[in-house]
Structure formats: C-alpha cells, structure tokens
Design a protein around this motif. Sequence first.
Motif, PDB file in Angstrom:
ATOM      1  N   ARG A  41      74.218 -33.175  22.072  1.00 23.99           N
ATOM      2  CA  ARG A  41      73.602 -33.518  20.778  1.00 23.99           C
ATOM      3  C   ARG A  41      72.121 -33.181  20.796  1.00 23.99           C
ATOM      4  O   ARG A  41      71.571 -32.638  19.830  1.00 23.99           O
ATOM      5  N   HIS A  42      71.479 -33.501  21.911  1.00 25.28           N
ATOM      6  CA  HIS A  42      70.048 -33.218  22.041  1.00 25.28           C
ATOM      7  C   HIS A  42      69.791 -31.711  21.958  1.00 25.28           C
ATOM      8  O   HIS A  42      68.869 -31.267  21.266  1.00 25.28           O
ATOM      9  N   LYS A  43      70.598 -30.934  22.647  1.00 33.41           N
ATOM     10  CA  LYS A  43      70.444 -29.474  22.616  1.00 33.41           C
ATOM     11  C   LYS A  43      70.654 -28.942  21.203  1.00 33.41           C
ATOM     12  O   LYS A  43      69.930 -28.044  20.749  1.00 33.41           O
ATOM     13  N   GLU A  44      71.668 -29.467  20.519  1.00 32.18           N
ATOM     14  CA  GLU A  44      71.956 -29.010  19.159  1.00 32.18           C
ATOM     15  C   GLU A  44      70.807 -29.351  18.212  1.00 32.18           C
ATOM     16  O   GLU A  44      70.398 -28.524  17.393  1.00 32.18           O
ATOM     17  N   LEU A  45      70.291 -30.573  18.318  1.00 31.39           N
ATOM     18  CA  LEU A  45      69.154 -30.942  17.470  1.00 31.39           C
ATOM     19  C   LEU A  45      67.951 -30.055  17.757  1.00 31.39           C
ATOM     20  O   LEU A  45      67.255 -29.633  16.831  1.00 31.39           O
TER      21      LEU A  45
END
Length: 75
Positions: A41-45
Amino acid sequence: MAAAGGGFESARSVDERKEQTRIARTEVLRQAKANFEKEERHKELKRLRDKETWMLPDVNKQVEQISQVNTNRLT
C-alpha cells in the motif's frame, strides 16, 4: 522406543505441542502478510503521488493522515 532421556510423552502432550506450533506458525504468517500488504500500500501511494497525480501540500497531508489512520486500524 523411548527417548534418550527415558521419559514417556503422552499423545495429549504431543498434540498440545503440535497445536502450539501450528498457532505460532499461523501468527507469524499473518504478521508477515500484514507487513507485506502494508508495504505494498505504501509503495502504491508513493507511486501515485510521484508519477500520476499532483496535490497541494495541505491536501497531500490530509491524505497521508487518513492513510495512517486506516493503516493503524488494520494492525
């Protein structure tokens, strides 16, 4: 054949030990999955913020706060 220590271990004791091991493995897998999903999720954000969208700093700050609240609820 008895163990080297000469002790006897009941089937119930063996089953309890196996169950504890199974529970511990399940918890480790659950935690690893949660960490992986959080990182994804962090990478996607980060990808969305860096490449595809641009937000005002105040809006970006609000999005990060909401994201952090949601992440805390999942863990």
